[in-house]
Design an enzyme around this catalytic site. Sequence first.
Site, PDB file in Angstrom:
ATOM      1  N   CYS A   1      -0.513   2.819   7.766  1.00 26.51           N
ATOM      2  CA  CYS A   1       0.386   1.894   8.444  1.00 26.51           C
ATOM      3  C   CYS A   1       0.017   0.429   8.239  1.00 26.51           C
ATOM      4  O   CYS A   1      -0.027  -0.360   9.184  1.00 26.51           O
ATOM      5  CB  CYS A   1       0.448   2.186   9.938  1.00 26.51           C
TER       6      CYS A   1
ATOM      7  N   CYS B   1       3.539   8.523   0.401  1.00 26.54           N
ATOM      8  CA  CYS B   1       4.115   7.669   1.439  1.00 26.54           C
ATOM      9  C   CYS B   1       4.256   6.282   0.844  1.00 26.54           C
ATOM     10  O   CYS B   1       3.257   5.681   0.434  1.00 26.54           O
ATOM     11  CB  CYS B   1       3.170   7.656   2.648  1.00 26.54           C
TER      12      CYS B   1
ATOM     13  N   CYS C   1       1.460  -1.538  15.339  1.00 27.27           N
ATOM     14  CA  CYS C   1       1.516  -1.368  13.884  1.00 27.27           C
ATOM     15  C   CYS C   1       0.951  -2.582  13.139  1.00 27.27           C
ATOM     16  O   CYS C   1       1.284  -3.729  13.457  1.00 27.27           O
ATOM     17  CB  CYS C   1       2.975  -1.133  13.469  1.00 27.27           C
TER      18      CYS C   1
ATOM     19  N   GLU D   1       0.813  -1.210   0.000  1.00 27.85           N
ATOM     20  CA  GLU D   1       0.000   0.000   0.000  1.00 27.85           C
ATOM     21  C   GLU D   1       0.852   1.268   0.000  1.00 27.85           C
ATOM     22  O   GLU D   1       1.980   1.288   0.485  1.00 27.85           O
ATOM     23  CB  GLU D   1      -0.993   0.000   1.166  1.00 27.85           C
TER      24      GLU D   1
ATOM     25  N   CYS E   1       6.733  -6.604   7.475  1.00 27.35           N
ATOM     26  CA  CYS E   1       7.828  -6.029   8.264  1.00 27.35           C
ATOM     27  C   CYS E   1       8.174  -7.015   9.372  1.00 27.35           C
ATOM     28  O   CYS E   1       7.306  -7.751   9.845  1.00 27.35           O
ATOM     29  CB  CYS E   1       7.359  -4.703   8.885  1.00 27.35           C
TER      30      CYS E   1
ATOM     31  N   CYS F   1       6.653  -3.875  15.917  1.00 25.62           N
ATOM     32  CA  CYS F   1       6.086  -2.810  16.770  1.00 25.62           C
ATOM     33  C   CYS F   1       4.646  -3.176  17.128  1.00 25.62           C
ATOM     34  O   CYS F   1       3.860  -3.573  16.271  1.00 25.62           O
ATOM     35  CB  CYS F   1       6.141  -1.461  16.062  1.00 25.62           C
TER      36      CYS F   1
END
Length: 348
Positions: free
Chosen positions: A334, A106, A120, A93, A113, A117
């Site tokens: 995010c 962005c 997230c 995205e 990932c 975190c």
Amino acid sequence: MEKCDIKSLTFDELSSEIEKQGEKAFRSSQVYQWLHQKLADSFDEMSNLPLSFRELLKQEYSFTSLKKADVRISRIDGTRKYLFALEDGNIIESVWMKYKHGNSVCISSQVGCRMGCRFCASTLDGLERNLTASEMLEQIYQIQKDTGERVSNVVVMGSGEPLDNYDNLIRFIRLITHEKGLHISQRNITVSTCGIVPGIYRLAEEGLTITLALSLHAPNDQVRKTLMPVANHYKLEDVLKACQAYFEKTGRRVTFEYSLVKGVNDNLDEAKALARLIKGHHGHVNLIPVNPIKEREYVQSDKKAIEIFRSYLERQGIAVTVRREMGRDINGACGQLRKSFMDERELS
Ligand code: SAH
């Protein structure tokens, strides 16, 4: 053997490749221009190249082009959230935002990932793979074509940890800022990291003038560890030292990102600790009201708590801004859009 990805080659690399094919030097400029300025979607579009040369390029090189899988446009502020399909079926995205100073995109730097975190959505299913330089470029190229408006700013703040995909990130930055390409100013590029210390030192040595953003999110290691597993590897003290070195090398002020989570990191004592921590650092604080994700219990701080936090920092002489939420009617950022798309795909 896998074909070489032509859109990820720097101008110099492309030139030497084309020379090797026995073509004249000006052909490299033409091809580079088609790829990075005219934003061609295939070799067939490169109409000023001889057919035989186009055929040769097709045989020798792969051509990366992202396909738009979905776009949602905010009725509030015109923000657009894109889902792109990669060649291997993965989905990423990207977000387009319109500001007074220009249009900002962005981009994602990885599929998923591995940083973990807690607040997230990008990290919930771990890391799938790194993005190539051309896949990072293509997010901007496709969006610029889709909107018909020039992109002037890039933030590497989508899914992924850019410093965990270091070489492709640097290649991407050199390509997007190249004068024969979109020629976006280095000063208009921001790379956000969760704080990978060796990566920050390395970035400082690249001779670039991009902005570094550090995801701080806590004023001490104890709280930071509860939010960000990376805090178990690198102490805040060392992360901040690296940011200081980045400033000294590049002259660029660092942005400290601080997502405010109700009852976790948003009280006045934490604001005081944060002020002490970053006093003397050349940077400014960007407060982000946390974007709640359904997989976790984290809640956004109240408006009042945000205001108390902000004004305390300001009174301490710290430059501070509260990030305006963009496109809040079209699903949080995010990695949340991608995640909901993937979940739906699995169900169907
Ligand atoms: N891996 C990089 C860049 C990607 S995230 C990094 O950690 O900086 C970009 C920013 O959004 C980071 O500051 C990240 O901590 C923050 N972020 C992620 N999920 C969020 C959420 N749900 N609400 C608010 N900020 C979030």
